[in-house]
Each structure stands twice: as structure tokens, then as C-alpha cells.
Design a protein around this motif. Structure first.
Motif, short mmCIF file in Angstrom:
data_model
loop_
_atom_site.label_atom_id
_atom_site.label_comp_id
_atom_site.label_asym_id
_atom_site.label_seq_id
_atom_site.Cartn_x
_atom_site.Cartn_y
_atom_site.Cartn_z
N HIS A 95 24.25 10.98 31.60
CA HIS A 95 24.46 10.23 32.85
C HIS A 95 23.27 9.31 33.17
N ILE A 96 22.58 8.91 32.12
CA ILE A 96 21.39 8.07 32.33
C ILE A 96 21.72 6.85 33.18
N GLY A 97 20.82 6.55 34.11
CA GLY A 97 21.03 5.39 34.99
C GLY A 97 21.61 5.79 36.33
N SER A 98 22.15 7.01 36.43
CA SER A 98 22.76 7.42 37.70
C SER A 98 21.85 8.40 38.44
N VAL A 99 22.17 8.60 39.71
CA VAL A 99 21.43 9.58 40.53
C VAL A 99 22.45 10.56 41.10
N GLY A 100 22.16 11.87 40.97
CA GLY A 100 23.06 12.88 41.52
C GLY A 100 22.48 13.47 42.81
N LYS A 101 23.31 13.55 43.81
CA LYS A 101 22.85 14.15 45.09
C LYS A 101 23.90 15.08 45.65
N ILE A 102 23.43 16.16 46.29
CA ILE A 102 24.35 17.07 46.99
C ILE A 102 24.21 16.80 48.49
N HIS A 103 25.32 16.40 49.08
CA HIS A 103 25.32 16.11 50.52
C HIS A 103 25.93 17.30 51.28
N PRO A 104 25.18 17.98 52.14
CA PRO A 104 25.81 19.04 52.96
C PRO A 104 26.67 18.38 54.03
N ASP A 105 27.96 18.40 53.83
CA ASP A 105 28.90 17.63 54.64
C ASP A 105 29.61 18.54 55.65
N PRO A 106 29.65 18.14 56.92
CA PRO A 106 30.39 18.99 57.88
C PRO A 106 31.86 19.10 57.48
N TYR A 107 32.46 20.25 57.79
CA TYR A 107 33.88 20.42 57.45
C TYR A 107 34.78 19.60 58.37
#
Ligand code: NAD
Length: 452
Positions: A89-101
Motif C-alpha cells: 500500500h505504498i503511498g497511502s496512509v491508514g487511519k482508524i477513525h473512532p466514529d459515533p454510531y
């Protein structure tokens, strides 16, 4: 629009998402509870004869601590968390967003009627959700006060209270909520899960059941007796994590029982039925149900009742058989059946053949035995050499397993419970590795190299 639809619209307006909104709401919640402290204690006295000190410790103070803890960490928790990028996945950024339900439903029971409605609410607010609370109809004074406190502080587009019993609860459960948080009994938990399955709504089930305690022969007996008496008889035994039944090693049975009787007298006096600090049973139905248990085994301590006050003395029963009715269902009252064992594996085997308990308590000074029971018995949470205390720290998740529940909460775990971990890959548009495309030359060779 009804309140559910208005909450949906309010949630989609984005109003509840910012850190400022959430922290302001939590501060307001703490302030209004402080303003209403005396009224809350009065309502708990009327509904459950809770003493002010017990009410403050288990229903109010614990909420202040929870709000303070969440406010201290919330800014950090709500930030998306960056994760590593895989070679593919070179070139990309992975993020985990704590999203309200979104719109959440909180259904609560009567035994800690204020705390068990408000503590999940703290998680719902921290997570950026809206909430509808359905308090227990069996504690009407507290339920009314919850409504008053909430209505005075928040728009009902954000937080609303719906009053009623099983019918109201079922009506709410028919709606397509984004999250359901239920605290209550195992049979109703099953109904809630079935209802939630209609919309595949994610749920937390905080249920009950029979939580065992074992007192091993090397335990510090006097202290064990006092901590067990405290955990069992607080709120007249109407606590989901109260020790339900007790196994004691044969060699120390006599000594331990004598310590237990002393501890009960020390905590509640010779005549607990006249002690204003001692709780009452919620209603006549439960009082009747509990007094029937007094015929089991042999009465060792207590046993007096007062039907007018709906009060039952802290009671210890011995010579109990596994088949006695008192061993069949959650007792949820101030009666402690005592069984004995000579080999720890007998107690372990018995517990393993029951539904997995919400809590388990083990009293022993030896690491070998402590590790043995932790490895051999599956349960929600518990204590070594104490009772109940594990649920009053925001650092430990609180919840059951199997028949005692699904999911957990408190502190950061509440925040996690009330948010969805949304995974986002942000891709670069500056270049485009051609290897994924079917027309790439020698594709298989390169894919193998990258994915081996
Ligand atoms: P309950 O299951 O009877 O009621 C809980 C809530 O569900 C109430 O608001 C009630 O109005 C609603 N309800 C009742 N019948 C319903 C139905 N048929 N359909 C939909 N909703 C319904 O529980 P309770 O008697 O209020 O509380 C005691 C139980 O809760 C005990 O088993 C105890 O162990 C458990 N409990 C668990 C925890 C925990 O944190 N794990 C905490 C407190 C109590």
C-alpha cells in the motif's frame, strides 16, 4: 417528527461530533448531578431505602469519577489514529477513525437505577452520539428524577428520557437504533438481542447470573469474611456482581463461618432490620421469592424478615446441595448459600458446569492457586482477595461473557463501546503502482514477491 427521528436529524447535523460539544455536555452533566445530589439521594431512599453514604458511593461519586476520567482523556481518544502502511500500500496512509454510531438506546435496571442509566450515557456522549434512556419502572422516583435532570440540561434532540415498562421498552426496541446498550436480566437480555437482530443493531448486554466466590484454606480468613460480607450485603444483596454463592475449603469452614457472622454484626449490628443503613427488597414479588429460599439447607446466621419493611436480614445458609432451588437461579438478595470442598478441582468443576458468571472471586494467598482458577474458569471479571471492587475503577473494562453478557464499558472501554472503528485508507494521487492491474507484465511474479 418523533424524538427518534429528531435525534437522527440532530445527529446528522453534525452537532454532537466536536470535542467542544462532547466535553461541554459532560461538564453540564456533572454540574446538574451536583445540583441535584440531595434529590437523587432522597429518591434512592424512597425507592430502595439506600442510605446517603451508600447512594453517594455507588450511584453518584462513581459518576463524578467516570466523568473526570473521560474528560481528562477524551481529546486524545477522539483523534483518528494513524497505523502503519503495508508494503503493498505504498503511498497511502491508514487511519482508524473512532466514529459515533448515531442514535443510541440505553435501557437500565432498578438496582443501581441512577448510576446504571448515567454511566452508559457518559460513554454515549463521549462517543459523539445522541441517546434515549429508558430507566426502570420499578424505581419510579429515581426514574422521574433522571428525566428532570436530563430535560433541564439537554435538548431532547440530543438526550431524551422515555418512561415505561416492558411495553415501552419493546416499542423502542422496534426502532432502527444505531446502538443498543442494555443492562438487566438474562431472560430480557435474550429478548433485546432478538429484537436487535431485526435491524442487525450492535449491542452491549450487561447481564447478571450467579457469581461464585471461593475461600481457599490458605486465605486470610478474617479479611475475606469482611470483604465478602460487604460485597454480598451492600444494597441488600441486589447487586449484579454480588457473590451469589460461596465455596469454602472444609478445613477452614468453621473458622471462616464464625468470622463471617462476626463481620455481618460488625457491619450491620445485632438487629440489621432496625438499621437505617441497611437496604430493602425492591418489591413484594422479590421479597416472596427470596423468603422461599430461606427453607434451603441449615440456617447459620440471620434469617429474620420484616414483610412491612420488605427487609431480610443478612443470612448465611449451610449444608446446601447443588440441587437446592437456591442454586438454580441468581439470588439477587441478602442470602448467601455456603458449600464446601476438599479439593479445589471440585469447586472448579462445579463452576465450569454452570453458565459463565459475570464475576468470580477467589480468596487465597498462594500464586499457584490464584493462577489455577484464573486459567481454569471463564468469567466476565472479578477479584483475587476482594469482591465487587473491580468494577469501580475506570481502568478495567466491566462486562460479562456467555450468558452474563456481551461487550464491556467504563473509562476508555465506554468510549470504544460507543464508537465504531472506521478504517480509512487515504491513497496518493501522485503515482499509481501498476502492479494491481491485469495488463501489468509479469504480474504474477511481482505479486508473489510482494505478497509472500
Ligand atoms: P430486567 O431485565 O427485568 O429489566 C431491565 C430493563 O428491561 C428495565 O428497564 C425493564 O423495564 C426492561 N424490560 C423488562 N422486561 C422487558 C421485556 N420483556 N422486554 C423489553 N424490556 C424489558 O432487570 P431488572 O430486574 O431491572 O435488574 C436485575 C437484573 O439485572 C439482574 O439479573 C442483575 O444481575 C442484572 N444487572 C446487571 C448489571 C450489569 O452491569 N451486568 C447491573 C445491574 C443489574
Amino acid at each position: 417528527m418523533n424524538v427518534f427521528e429528531r435525534q437522527k436529524a440532530y445527529f446528522y447535523s453534525g452537532a454532537t461530533r466536536s470535542y467542544q460539544y462532547r466535553s461541554k455536555a459532560l461538564n453540564l452533566l456533572k454540574e446538574v448531578i451536583k445540583d441535584y445530589e440531595t434529590e437523587i439521594m432522597k429518591a434512592l431512599k424512597r425507592d430502595l431505602n439506600k442510605s446517603d453514604s451508600e447512594a453517594f458511593m455507588t450511584e453518584i461519586g462513581i459518576i463524578y469519577k467516570e466523568i473526570d476520567f473521560v474528560l481528562k482523556h477524551l481529546k486524545k481518544w477522539i483523534k483518528p489514529k494513524r497505523v502503519r502502511t503495508a508494503l503493498t500500500h505504498i503511498g497511502s496512509v491508514g487511519k482508524i477513525h473512532p466514529d459515533p454510531y448515531g442514535v443510541t438506546l440505553i435501557i437500565s435496571p432498578w438496582n443501581y437505577p441512577f448510576q446504571l442509566a448515567i454511566t452508559p450515557l457518559i460513554g454515549a456522549i463521549a462517543g459523539g452520539n445522541t441517546a434515549i434512556i429508558k430507566p426502570s419502572e420499578l424505581t419510579p422516583n429515581t426514574a422521574k428524577l433522571i428525566e428532570q435532570v436530563i430535560n433541564q440540561t439537554f435538548l431532547d434532540d440530543f438526550i431524551a428520557v422515555e418512561q415505561g415498562g416492558a411495553d415501552k421498552s419493546q416499542e423502542l426496541l422496534d426502532l432502527p437504533f444505531d446502538y443498543i446498550f442494555f443492562t438487566g436480566s438474562v431472560p430480557v437480555g435474550k429478548i433485546v438481542m432478538e429484537k436487535a437482530s431485526q435491524h442487525l443493531t450492535p449491542i452491549t448486554l450487561e447481564l447478571g447470573g450467579k457469581s461464585p466466590v471461593i475461600v481457599h484454606e490458605d486465605a486470610s480468613l478474617k479479611l475475606a469474611a469482611k470483604r465478602i460480607a460487604w460485597g454480598k450485603f451492600i444494597n441488600a444483596g441486589q447487586t449484579c456482581v454480588a457473590p451469589d454463592y460461596l465455596f469454602v475449603h472444609e478445613n477452614v469452614k468453621e473458622q471462616f463461618l464464625s468470622n463471617l457472622a462476626e463481620a455481618i454484626v460488625e457491619l450491620y449490628g445485632e438487629t440489621p432490620l432496625n438499621n437505617p443503613e441497611y437496604g430493602q427488597i425492591i418489591n413484594d414479588k422479590h421479597f416472596q421469592r427470596l423468603t422461599n429460599y430461606l427453607n434451603s439447607g441449615t440456617l447459620f446466621h440471620g434469617g429474620q424478615t420484616n414483610s412491612g419493611k420488605r427487609s431480610i436480614e443478612p443470612t448465611v445458609l449451610t449444608n446446601i446441595n447443588h440441587e437446592d432451588p437456591i442454586m438454580a437461579e441468581e439470588i439477587f438478595g441478602p442470602i448467601l448459600p455456603v458449600l464446601t470442598y476438599s479439593d479445589i478441582n471440585e469447586a472448579i468443576d462445579y463452576i465450569r458446569n454452570q453458565p459463565k458468571p459475570l464475576s468470580f472471586y477467589f480468596f487465597s494467598e498462594t500464586a499457584h492457586y490464584q493462577n489455577l482458577v484464573l486459567e481454569q474458569i471463564s468469567f466476565g471479571g472479578g477479584c483475587i482477595n476482594d469482591t465487587i471492587y473491580h468494577l469501580s475503577t475506570p481502568y478495567l473494562p466491566f462486562g460479562g461473557i456467555g450468558e452474563s453478557g456481551i461487550g464491556s464499558y467504563r473509562g476508555k472501554h465506554s468510549f470504544e463501546t460507543f464508537t465504531h472503528q472506521k478504517s480509512i485508507l487515504k491513497q496518493s494521487s501522485h503515482f499509481d503502482l501498476p502492479i494491481r492491474y491485469p495488463n501489468f507484465k509479469n504480474r504474477m511474479k511481482w505479486i508473489r514477491k510482494m505478497m509472500k
